[in-house]
Design a protein around this motif. Structure first.
Motif, PDB file in Angstrom:
ATOM      1  N   ASN A 116      24.449  41.364  56.101  1.00  0.00           N
ATOM      2  CA  ASN A 116      24.546  42.762  56.522  1.00  0.00           C
ATOM      3  C   ASN A 116      25.397  43.602  55.566  1.00  0.00           C
ATOM      4  OD1 ASN A 116      27.054  41.641  57.193  1.00  0.00           O
ATOM      5  ND2 ASN A 116      27.311  42.992  58.959  1.00  0.00           N
ATOM      6  N   GLU A 117      25.876  42.997  54.486  1.00  0.00           N
ATOM      7  CA  GLU A 117      26.683  43.726  53.512  1.00  0.00           C
ATOM      8  C   GLU A 117      25.799  44.302  52.404  1.00  0.00           C
ATOM      9  OE1 GLU A 117      31.126  41.866  53.486  1.00  0.00           O
ATOM     10  OE2 GLU A 117      29.579  40.598  52.558  1.00  0.00           O
ATOM     11  N   LYS A 118      25.993  45.577  52.147  1.00  0.00           N
ATOM     12  CA  LYS A 118      25.255  46.235  51.073  1.00  0.00           C
ATOM     13  C   LYS A 118      25.944  45.969  49.741  1.00  0.00           C
ATOM     14  CE  LYS A 118      23.374  49.895  53.984  1.00  0.00           C
ATOM     15  NZ  LYS A 118      23.303  51.358  54.250  1.00  0.00           N
ATOM     16  N   VAL A 119      25.139  45.784  48.710  1.00  0.00           N
ATOM     17  CA  VAL A 119      25.664  45.433  47.391  1.00  0.00           C
ATOM     18  C   VAL A 119      25.461  46.568  46.396  1.00  0.00           C
ATOM     19  CG1 VAL A 119      25.432  43.867  45.417  1.00  0.00           C
ATOM     20  CG2 VAL A 119      25.318  42.962  47.748  1.00  0.00           C
ATOM     21  N   LEU A 120      26.558  46.986  45.778  1.00  0.00           N
ATOM     22  CA  LEU A 120      26.505  47.865  44.613  1.00  0.00           C
ATOM     23  C   LEU A 120      26.699  46.962  43.399  1.00  0.00           C
ATOM     24  CD1 LEU A 120      28.875  50.733  45.825  1.00  0.00           C
ATOM     25  CD2 LEU A 120      26.380  50.632  46.006  1.00  0.00           C
ATOM     26  N   LEU A 121      25.997  47.240  42.314  1.00  0.00           N
ATOM     27  CA  LEU A 121      25.998  46.303  41.189  1.00  0.00           C
ATOM     28  C   LEU A 121      26.287  46.968  39.857  1.00  0.00           C
ATOM     29  CD1 LEU A 121      25.381  43.380  40.147  1.00  0.00           C
ATOM     30  CD2 LEU A 121      22.985  44.123  39.932  1.00  0.00           C
ATOM     31  N   PHE A 122      27.135  46.299  39.077  1.00  0.00           N
ATOM     32  CA  PHE A 122      27.329  46.617  37.664  1.00  0.00           C
ATOM     33  C   PHE A 122      27.087  45.343  36.875  1.00  0.00           C
ATOM     34  CE2 PHE A 122      30.009  45.904  34.003  1.00  0.00           C
ATOM     35  CZ  PHE A 122      29.720  46.988  33.194  1.00  0.00           C
ATOM     36  N   VAL A 123      26.394  45.459  35.747  1.00  0.00           N
ATOM     37  CA  VAL A 123      26.186  44.329  34.840  1.00  0.00           C
ATOM     38  C   VAL A 123      26.521  44.775  33.428  1.00  0.00           C
ATOM     39  CG1 VAL A 123      24.510  42.736  33.830  1.00  0.00           C
ATOM     40  CG2 VAL A 123      24.386  43.279  36.268  1.00  0.00           C
ATOM     41  N   GLY A 124      27.391  44.032  32.759  1.00  0.00           N
ATOM     42  CA  GLY A 124      27.720  44.383  31.378  1.00  0.00           C
ATOM     43  C   GLY A 124      29.043  43.775  30.939  1.00  0.00           C
ATOM     44  N   ARG A 125      29.418  44.051  29.711  1.00  0.00           N
ATOM     45  CA  ARG A 125      30.700  43.575  29.190  1.00  0.00           C
ATOM     46  C   ARG A 125      31.838  44.385  29.803  1.00  0.00           C
ATOM     47  NH1 ARG A 125      30.853  43.303  22.872  1.00  0.00           N
ATOM     48  NH2 ARG A 125      30.303  45.505  23.074  1.00  0.00           N
ATOM     49  N   LEU A 126      32.931  43.730  30.060  1.00  0.00           N
ATOM     50  CA  LEU A 126      34.077  44.420  30.646  1.00  0.00           C
ATOM     51  C   LEU A 126      34.947  44.973  29.526  1.00  0.00           C
ATOM     52  CD1 LEU A 126      34.963  42.009  33.595  1.00  0.00           C
ATOM     53  CD2 LEU A 126      33.074  43.634  33.339  1.00  0.00           C
ATOM     54  N   TYR A 127      34.473  46.079  28.950  1.00  0.00           N
ATOM     55  CA  TYR A 127      35.128  46.743  27.824  1.00  0.00           C
ATOM     56  C   TYR A 127      35.464  48.177  28.213  1.00  0.00           C
ATOM     57  CZ  TYR A 127      34.539  43.098  24.285  1.00  0.00           C
ATOM     58  OH  TYR A 127      34.648  41.933  23.551  1.00  0.00           O
ATOM     59  N   PRO A 128      36.401  48.807  27.503  1.00  0.00           N
ATOM     60  CA  PRO A 128      36.834  50.164  27.873  1.00  0.00           C
ATOM     61  C   PRO A 128      35.710  51.187  27.988  1.00  0.00           C
ATOM     62  CG  PRO A 128      38.401  49.208  26.333  1.00  0.00           C
ATOM     63  CD  PRO A 128      37.250  48.240  26.419  1.00  0.00           C
ATOM     64  N   TYR A 129      34.703  51.127  27.097  1.00  0.00           N
ATOM     65  CA  TYR A 129      33.671  52.163  27.106  1.00  0.00           C
ATOM     66  C   TYR A 129      32.770  52.089  28.341  1.00  0.00           C
ATOM     67  CZ  TYR A 129      30.085  48.832  25.457  1.00  0.00           C
ATOM     68  OH  TYR A 129      29.206  47.781  25.331  1.00  0.00           O
ATOM     69  N   LYS A 130      32.876  51.017  29.110  1.00  0.00           N
ATOM     70  CA  LYS A 130      32.038  50.878  30.307  1.00  0.00           C
ATOM     71  C   LYS A 130      32.538  51.741  31.475  1.00  0.00           C
ATOM     72  CE  LYS A 130      28.962  47.855  28.864  1.00  0.00           C
ATOM     73  NZ  LYS A 130      27.497  48.135  28.836  1.00  0.00           N
ATOM     74  N   GLY A 131      33.789  52.195  31.431  1.00  0.00           N
ATOM     75  CA  GLY A 131      34.290  53.106  32.460  1.00  0.00           C
ATOM     76  C   GLY A 131      34.458  52.492  33.839  1.00  0.00           C
ATOM     77  N   LEU A 132      34.750  51.203  33.887  1.00  0.00           N
ATOM     78  CA  LEU A 132      34.817  50.522  35.178  1.00  0.00           C
ATOM     79  C   LEU A 132      36.002  50.954  36.042  1.00  0.00           C
ATOM     80  CD1 LEU A 132      33.594  47.030  34.048  1.00  0.00           C
ATOM     81  CD2 LEU A 132      32.533  48.447  35.801  1.00  0.00           C
ATOM     82  N   GLU A 133      37.055  51.457  35.423  1.00  0.00           N
ATOM     83  CA  GLU A 133      38.177  51.939  36.222  1.00  0.00           C
ATOM     84  C   GLU A 133      37.764  53.115  37.105  1.00  0.00           C
ATOM     85  OE1 GLU A 133      38.922  53.717  32.028  1.00  0.00           O
ATOM     86  OE2 GLU A 133      37.815  52.065  32.968  1.00  0.00           O
ATOM     87  N   TYR A 134      36.803  53.911  36.613  1.00  0.00           N
ATOM     88  CA  TYR A 134      36.306  55.044  37.403  1.00  0.00           C
ATOM     89  C   TYR A 134      35.417  54.552  38.539  1.00  0.00           C
ATOM     90  CZ  TYR A 134      38.108  57.612  33.433  1.00  0.00           C
ATOM     91  OH  TYR A 134      38.940  58.103  32.460  1.00  0.00           O
ATOM     92  N   LEU A 135      34.682  53.489  38.290  1.00  0.00           N
ATOM     93  CA  LEU A 135      33.862  52.909  39.345  1.00  0.00           C
ATOM     94  C   LEU A 135      34.734  52.303  40.436  1.00  0.00           C
ATOM     95  CD1 LEU A 135      31.179  52.137  40.571  1.00  0.00           C
ATOM     96  CD2 LEU A 135      31.084  50.164  39.026  1.00  0.00           C
ATOM     97  N   LEU A 136      35.815  51.636  40.049  1.00  0.00           N
ATOM     98  CA  LEU A 136      36.736  51.088  41.042  1.00  0.00           C
ATOM     99  C   LEU A 136      37.401  52.211  41.837  1.00  0.00           C
ATOM    100  CD1 LEU A 136      38.462  48.190  39.065  1.00  0.00           C
ATOM    101  CD2 LEU A 136      36.722  47.991  40.850  1.00  0.00           C
ATOM    102  N   GLY A 137      37.753  53.295  41.159  1.00  0.00           N
ATOM    103  CA  GLY A 137      38.324  54.445  41.855  1.00  0.00           C
ATOM    104  C   GLY A 137      37.357  55.017  42.867  1.00  0.00           C
ATOM    105  N   SER A 138      36.093  55.032  42.508  1.00  0.00           N
ATOM    106  CA  SER A 138      35.061  55.505  43.422  1.00  0.00           C
ATOM    107  C   SER A 138      34.896  54.546  44.598  1.00  0.00           C
ATOM    108  CB  SER A 138      33.737  55.636  42.662  1.00  0.00           C
ATOM    109  OG  SER A 138      32.695  56.016  43.524  1.00  0.00           O
ATOM    110  N   MET A 139      34.939  53.257  44.300  1.00  0.00           N
ATOM    111  CA  MET A 139      34.782  52.251  45.351  1.00  0.00           C
ATOM    112  C   MET A 139      35.887  52.367  46.395  1.00  0.00           C
ATOM    113  SD  MET A 139      32.758  49.846  46.299  1.00  0.00           S
ATOM    114  CE  MET A 139      32.729  48.391  47.362  1.00  0.00           C
TER     115      MET A 139
END
Length: 212
Positions: free
Chosen positions: A27-50
């Motif tokens: 029953n859990e919905k999944v949001l997905l990111f796939v890629g290298r964990l490098y600065p240009y990927k902007g993952l800190e903004y995705l975590l902030g959104s999460m």
């Protein structure tokens, strides 16, 4: 321009096995990111959104597939934000597992922030499974060519957690919109981004040049 292409059908494993391995309830919905964990990927903004999304939707997981020099920092950031239970870092995993995550996710997100993201092959992979896309508008990058805003998904400004949150909530709250964008994504993939299309386009180009 000849876009990169991939196989029409990517190998997967059992969805139940994948959910069991990574402790993701049905029953859990999944949001997905796939890629290298490098600065240009902007993952800190995705975590902030999460961090904002989980306040509205409890039964949700963000799955981050990939490894890289930002992993330790991102794990700490997720913990500091109090969302470590809602975020799964898989590290490097077999292609069959990665592809199955595309299959079970509700939305694929690529929050890159600069031209280090030249094309976004992971967008194409997600589109091959008929998934709606959220990506960022990056000048001189091909990402917004791959994901068409309002057609296959939503394109937002880079480095903007608020806009990411808005896009995520819009898609999670509308099954109809997810289906619409997902259907269009699959159609666009078949029209432009298959390996057959890439090979035939290169062959035509070589033949045309040889006749010149």
């Amino acid at each position: 321009i000849i876009p990169l292409g991939i196989d029409r059908k990517l190998k997967t494993i059992s969805q139940n096995l994948l959910r069991k391995k990574y402790k993701i309830k049905k029953n859990e919905k999944v949001l997905l990111f796939v890629g290298r964990l490098y600065p240009y990927k902007g993952l800190e903004y995705l975590l902030g959104s999460m961090a904002k999304v989980v306040k509205e939707i409890k039964n949700i997981k963000l799955v981050i597939v990939g490894s890289g020099k930002m992993e330790t920092k991102l794990r700490k950031l997720a913990k500091d934000m109090g969302i470590e239970k809602n975020v799964i870092f898989t590290g490097s995993i077999p292609d069959e597992e990665k592809n199955t995550f595309y299959k079970i996710c509700e939305v694929f997100i690529l929050p890159s922030v600069d031209r280090g993201e030249a094309f976004g092959i992971s967008i194409v992979e997600a589109m091959s499974f008929g998934k709606p896309i959220i990506s960022t508008e990056i000048k001189c990058s091909g990402t917004s060519f791959v994901n068409k805003d309002g057609v296959t998904g939503i394109v937002v400004p880079p480095k903007n957690s608020d806009e990411l949150t808005k896009a995520i909530m819009e898609l999670l709250e509308s099954k109809r919109l997810r289906r619409k964008f997902g259907k269009n994504a699959r159609k666009r993939f078949l029209r432009l981004f298959t390996s057959e299309k890439m090979i035939s386009s290169h062959t035509k180009l070589y033949n045309d040049l040889s006749k010149a």
